[in-house]
Design a protein around this motif. Structure first.
Motif, PDB file in Angstrom:
ATOM      1  N   THR A  61     -26.398  19.118  20.390  1.00 35.85           N
ATOM      2  CA  THR A  61     -26.208  19.772  21.678  1.00 35.85           C
ATOM      3  C   THR A  61     -25.277  20.976  21.528  1.00 35.85           C
ATOM      4  O   THR A  61     -24.363  20.950  20.699  1.00 35.85           O
ATOM      5  N   LEU A  62     -25.540  21.988  22.321  1.00 36.11           N
ATOM      6  CA  LEU A  62     -24.626  23.123  22.419  1.00 36.11           C
ATOM      7  C   LEU A  62     -24.076  23.224  23.837  1.00 36.11           C
ATOM      8  O   LEU A  62     -23.500  24.240  24.210  1.00 36.11           O
ATOM      9  N   ASP A  63     -24.234  22.171  24.639  1.00 34.59           N
ATOM     10  CA  ASP A  63     -23.765  22.218  26.021  1.00 34.59           C
ATOM     11  C   ASP A  63     -22.262  22.477  26.145  1.00 34.59           C
ATOM     12  O   ASP A  63     -21.856  23.347  26.918  1.00 34.59           O
ATOM     13  N   PRO A  64     -21.385  21.765  25.402  1.00 36.65           N
ATOM     14  CA  PRO A  64     -19.956  22.080  25.516  1.00 36.65           C
ATOM     15  C   PRO A  64     -19.650  23.516  25.051  1.00 36.65           C
ATOM     16  O   PRO A  64     -18.789  24.183  25.631  1.00 36.65           O
ATOM     17  N   PHE A  65     -20.364  23.981  24.035  1.00 37.22           N
ATOM     18  CA  PHE A  65     -20.192  25.356  23.543  1.00 37.22           C
ATOM     19  C   PHE A  65     -20.618  26.340  24.633  1.00 37.22           C
ATOM     20  O   PHE A  65     -19.925  27.327  24.900  1.00 37.22           O
ATOM     21  N   SER A  66     -21.740  26.051  25.297  1.00 33.53           N
ATOM     22  CA  SER A  66     -22.221  26.888  26.397  1.00 33.53           C
ATOM     23  C   SER A  66     -21.202  26.922  27.533  1.00 33.53           C
ATOM     24  O   SER A  66     -20.935  27.990  28.107  1.00 33.53           O
ATOM     25  N   ASP A  67     -20.621  25.763  27.845  1.00 32.15           N
ATOM     26  CA  ASP A  67     -19.593  25.719  28.899  1.00 32.15           C
ATOM     27  C   ASP A  67     -18.433  26.643  28.560  1.00 32.15           C
ATOM     28  O   ASP A  67     -17.916  27.358  29.419  1.00 32.15           O
ATOM     29  N   ARG A  68     -18.033  26.635  27.305  1.00 35.77           N
ATOM     30  CA  ARG A  68     -16.921  27.495  26.865  1.00 35.77           C
ATOM     31  C   ARG A  68     -17.308  28.974  26.962  1.00 35.77           C
ATOM     32  O   ARG A  68     -16.498  29.805  27.360  1.00 35.77           O
ATOM     33  N   HIS A  86     -19.294  30.280  29.127  1.00 34.91           N
ATOM     34  CA  HIS A  86     -19.192  30.602  30.551  1.00 34.91           C
ATOM     35  C   HIS A  86     -17.730  30.789  30.962  1.00 34.91           C
ATOM     36  O   HIS A  86     -17.395  31.743  31.666  1.00 34.91           O
ATOM     37  N   GLU A  87     -16.863  29.864  30.527  1.00 35.59           N
ATOM     38  CA  GLU A  87     -15.438  29.937  30.873  1.00 35.59           C
ATOM     39  C   GLU A  87     -14.808  31.228  30.366  1.00 35.59           C
ATOM     40  O   GLU A  87     -14.006  31.852  31.063  1.00 35.59           O
ATOM     41  N   GLN A  88     -15.141  31.605  29.138  1.00 35.48           N
ATOM     42  CA  GLN A  88     -14.569  32.807  28.535  1.00 35.48           C
ATOM     43  C   GLN A  88     -15.273  34.089  29.014  1.00 35.48           C
ATOM     44  O   GLN A  88     -14.811  35.181  28.703  1.00 35.48           O
ATOM     45  N   GLU A  89     -16.362  33.907  29.750  1.00 35.35           N
ATOM     46  CA  GLU A  89     -17.139  35.035  30.276  1.00 35.35           C
ATOM     47  C   GLU A  89     -17.593  35.980  29.162  1.00 35.35           C
ATOM     48  O   GLU A  89     -17.437  37.201  29.252  1.00 35.35           O
ATOM     49  N   ILE A  90     -18.167  35.371  28.110  1.00 31.59           N
ATOM     50  CA  ILE A  90     -18.658  36.172  26.983  1.00 31.59           C
ATOM     51  C   ILE A  90     -20.141  35.898  26.719  1.00 31.59           C
ATOM     52  O   ILE A  90     -20.597  35.878  25.577  1.00 31.59           O
ATOM     53  N   VAL A 138     -10.845  28.649  21.246  1.00 34.14           N
ATOM     54  CA  VAL A 138     -11.417  29.904  21.730  1.00 34.14           C
ATOM     55  C   VAL A 138     -12.599  30.299  20.850  1.00 34.14           C
ATOM     56  O   VAL A 138     -12.530  30.221  19.627  1.00 34.14           O
ATOM     57  N   ILE A 139     -13.677  30.749  21.495  1.00 35.21           N
ATOM     58  CA  ILE A 139     -14.834  31.254  20.754  1.00 35.21           C
ATOM     59  C   ILE A 139     -14.589  32.716  20.443  1.00 35.21           C
ATOM     60  O   ILE A 139     -14.347  33.522  21.341  1.00 35.21           O
ATOM     61  N   ASN A 140     -14.625  33.043  19.149  1.00 39.15           N
ATOM     62  CA  ASN A 140     -14.505  34.427  18.702  1.00 39.15           C
ATOM     63  C   ASN A 140     -15.537  34.602  17.592  1.00 39.15           C
ATOM     64  O   ASN A 140     -15.389  34.029  16.511  1.00 39.15           O
ATOM     65  N   PHE A 141     -16.590  35.351  17.889  1.00 44.17           N
ATOM     66  CA  PHE A 141     -17.650  35.552  16.913  1.00 44.17           C
ATOM     67  C   PHE A 141     -17.140  36.397  15.751  1.00 44.17           C
ATOM     68  O   PHE A 141     -16.426  37.369  15.947  1.00 44.17           O
ATOM     69  N   ALA A 142     -17.506  35.996  14.546  1.00 45.40           N
ATOM     70  CA  ALA A 142     -17.127  36.721  13.343  1.00 45.40           C
ATOM     71  C   ALA A 142     -18.228  37.730  13.036  1.00 45.40           C
ATOM     72  O   ALA A 142     -19.388  37.358  12.888  1.00 45.40           O
ATOM     73  N   HIS A 187     -30.821  29.337  27.919  1.00 50.20           N
ATOM     74  CA  HIS A 187     -30.134  28.151  28.434  1.00 50.20           C
ATOM     75  C   HIS A 187     -28.656  28.158  28.040  1.00 50.20           C
ATOM     76  O   HIS A 187     -27.775  27.893  28.863  1.00 50.20           O
ATOM     77  N   VAL A 188     -28.374  28.464  26.782  1.00 49.61           N
ATOM     78  CA  VAL A 188     -27.000  28.414  26.274  1.00 49.61           C
ATOM     79  C   VAL A 188     -26.179  29.596  26.779  1.00 49.61           C
ATOM     80  O   VAL A 188     -25.028  29.435  27.189  1.00 49.61           O
ATOM     81  N   ALA A 189     -26.762  30.780  26.740  1.00 46.68           N
ATOM     82  CA  ALA A 189     -26.070  32.002  27.154  1.00 46.68           C
ATOM     83  C   ALA A 189     -27.032  32.816  28.028  1.00 46.68           C
ATOM     84  O   ALA A 189     -27.703  33.723  27.537  1.00 46.68           O
ATOM     85  N   PRO A 190     -27.114  32.457  29.312  1.00 45.14           N
ATOM     86  CA  PRO A 190     -28.087  33.124  30.179  1.00 45.14           C
ATOM     87  C   PRO A 190     -27.810  34.619  30.322  1.00 45.14           C
ATOM     88  O   PRO A 190     -26.669  35.058  30.155  1.00 45.14           O
ATOM     89  N   PRO A 191     -28.876  35.366  30.615  1.00 46.45           N
ATOM     90  CA  PRO A 191     -28.687  36.787  30.883  1.00 46.45           C
ATOM     91  C   PRO A 191     -27.727  36.957  32.067  1.00 46.45           C
ATOM     92  O   PRO A 191     -27.609  36.054  32.904  1.00 46.45           O
ATOM     93  N   THR A 192     -27.056  38.095  32.125  1.00 45.09           N
ATOM     94  CA  THR A 192     -26.129  38.338  33.221  1.00 45.09           C
ATOM     95  C   THR A 192     -26.495  39.631  33.950  1.00 45.09           C
ATOM     96  O   THR A 192     -27.169  40.498  33.397  1.00 45.09           O
ATOM     97  N   GLU A 193     -26.027  39.691  35.160  1.00 47.05           N
ATOM     98  CA  GLU A 193     -26.129  40.894  35.969  1.00 47.05           C
ATOM     99  C   GLU A 193     -24.759  41.090  36.582  1.00 47.05           C
ATOM    100  O   GLU A 193     -24.246  40.198  37.262  1.00 47.05           O
ATOM    101  N   ASP A 194     -24.132  42.231  36.316  1.00 50.24           N
ATOM    102  CA  ASP A 194     -22.768  42.481  36.789  1.00 50.24           C
ATOM    103  C   ASP A 194     -21.814  41.369  36.362  1.00 50.24           C
ATOM    104  O   ASP A 194     -20.932  40.952  37.109  1.00 50.24           O
ATOM    105  N   GLY A 195     -22.044  40.851  35.147  1.00 52.71           N
ATOM    106  CA  GLY A 195     -21.159  39.838  34.584  1.00 52.71           C
ATOM    107  C   GLY A 195     -21.417  38.417  35.052  1.00 52.71           C
ATOM    108  O   GLY A 195     -20.769  37.495  34.591  1.00 52.71           O
ATOM    109  N   GLN A 196     -22.377  38.221  35.948  1.00 49.23           N
ATOM    110  CA  GLN A 196     -22.678  36.891  36.457  1.00 49.23           C
ATOM    111  C   GLN A 196     -24.010  36.403  35.901  1.00 49.23           C
ATOM    112  O   GLN A 196     -24.976  37.170  35.846  1.00 49.23           O
TER     113      GLN A 196
END
Length: 141
Positions: free
Chosen positions: A48-55, A57-61, A91-95, A122-131
């Protein structure tokens, strides 16, 4: 929708590092992962990547995550790398670019169901104006 994925995670453990701290870094971002210690590295698996996806969303990245996932997409999956030090802080920080001196956490995702692009939505949905927006509203090329 049902998702069927295998997530393989590897992180080098250098002589100067404490293995438990590297394991904590992995657990912070992938709490469901089963971690196994091997010589000089940790190997982990999760489904699962659900907890990763939640993070994400929280970090808004979400946009950054989508870019990384799609840049490294292939038929049947995608991969990405994460900074160990940030992961230890939860914290998620992509290398990107050259690997960190201590090595990065390497993540490989095999997507069985649905297709890769739908799973990324599903994991990182597209955004519009950051949402996040409903992926079904996005037109595909």
């Amino acid at each position: 929708m049902i998702y069927s994925i295998d997530v393989h995670i590897e992180a080098p453990v250098n002589d100067t590092e404490v293995t438990d701290r590297v394991a904590d870094a992995v657990r912070n971002l992938f709490p469901d992962a089963e971690i196994e210690q091997q010589p000089g590295r940790l190997v982990a698996e999760t489904h699962t990547l659900d907890p990763f996806s939640d993070r994400l969303h929280e970090q808004e990245i979400l946009d950054t995550a989508r870019r990384e996932f799609l840049k490294n997409a292939r038929k049947g999956g995608f991969s990405f790398r994460l900074k160990k030090q940030a992961a230890f802080q939860g914290v998620i920080n992509f290398a990107v670019g050259n690997p960190d001196e201590l090595g990065d956490i390497e993540v490989d995702v095999i997507v069985r169901e649905p297709d890769v692009e739908t799973f990324v939505d599903h994991v990182a949905p597209p955004t519009e104006d950051g949402q996040p927006v409903d992926p079904s509203r996005i037109e595909r090329d």
